[in-house]
Design an enzyme around this catalytic site. Sequence first.
Site, short mmCIF file in Angstrom:
data_model
loop_
_atom_site.label_atom_id
_atom_site.label_comp_id
_atom_site.label_asym_id
_atom_site.label_seq_id
_atom_site.Cartn_x
_atom_site.Cartn_y
_atom_site.Cartn_z
N TYR A 67 0.84 -1.21 0.00
CA TYR A 67 0.00 0.00 0.00
C TYR A 67 0.87 1.26 0.00
CZ TYR A 67 -3.93 -3.09 1.05
OH TYR A 67 -4.89 -4.08 1.00
N SER A 68 2.01 1.19 -0.63
CA SER A 68 2.98 2.28 -0.57
C SER A 68 2.52 3.55 -1.28
CB SER A 68 4.31 1.81 -1.18
OG SER A 68 5.20 2.88 -1.32
N ASN A 69 2.36 4.63 -0.51
CA ASN A 69 2.07 5.93 -1.11
C ASN A 69 3.26 6.42 -1.93
OD1 ASN A 69 -0.59 6.50 0.08
ND2 ASN A 69 0.51 6.54 2.02
#
Length: 297
Positions: A67-69
């Site tokens: 879920y890396s921004n």
Amino acid sequence: MLFDTRKSILQEIRDEELSARGIRLLVKRDDLIHPEVSGNKWRKLRYIVEHFKQSRNERMLTFGGAYSNHLLATASVCHQLKIPAIGIVRGEELSAKANPVLTRCRELGMHLHFVTRDEYALRGMKEYHEELILEFPNSYIVPEGGANYYGMIGCQELINELPAFDHLFVAQGTAATSCGLLLGIHAQQLHVVPSIKQYDSKKEMSLLFSKSGFEMDLIEELLNSVCVHGDYHFGGYAKVTDELIDFIDDCEKKYQLPLDKVYTSKAFYGLMQEIKQPTYNHSTIVFLHTGGLFLSH
């Protein structure tokens, strides 16, 4: 400038109890810069992109979790600048269809390369970088979260956009943002709220400063202005409780302040708990909203 940081307004939190104690609470809304490249993401990537342009590399390669921004922001920036992008993703069981973040990264043209957690743990090693360059030639490697000198300098500039203040609170992940902010403050207190359980904030900040060429005496002097609040992780990275969800909903209704579940909600919760102490009376406090709201839309 690719993304206009002037969209980042200062929102004042109206609260009778705080006003009665002489506390002024402001939120620096970096989440408004861009829906995908919001908050500290563009600030960290801005000079990284400039350095990439000066290099002879053909593509950007970086790292991130499911879920890396940071992966999403890098994919979006590279898409707009027509730079080929590669994302090394933690979790070989994942795919581009695993969640909306990875799906969007693929839609933006990022090549996703899924690796085991053991291999991902090597992401900071020079030898591993050499292996990646062999597999993906002419790649400019960006550390996870944009955590390098250029990322820090981009965050340092944010201080110039703030009014006079006494305390600055920020969520902490890779420490690049907090290091950059620390370089910009003068006699104020920086408060960091790590989202990772048992995260050694000052050690990680010291390591990043050291890798960027700062002398140990200066690092120690800088870290004297840091206050770590490590008890607001709600169980660990990306862990969520009913209490946290209620707090997020309450902030949206009461202050019209949207918060994400991983970073900003925990940091703002920590701030609201800490400022109950009388030592914060008659002070101006700034909270940096570092974005991360993609999954909330």
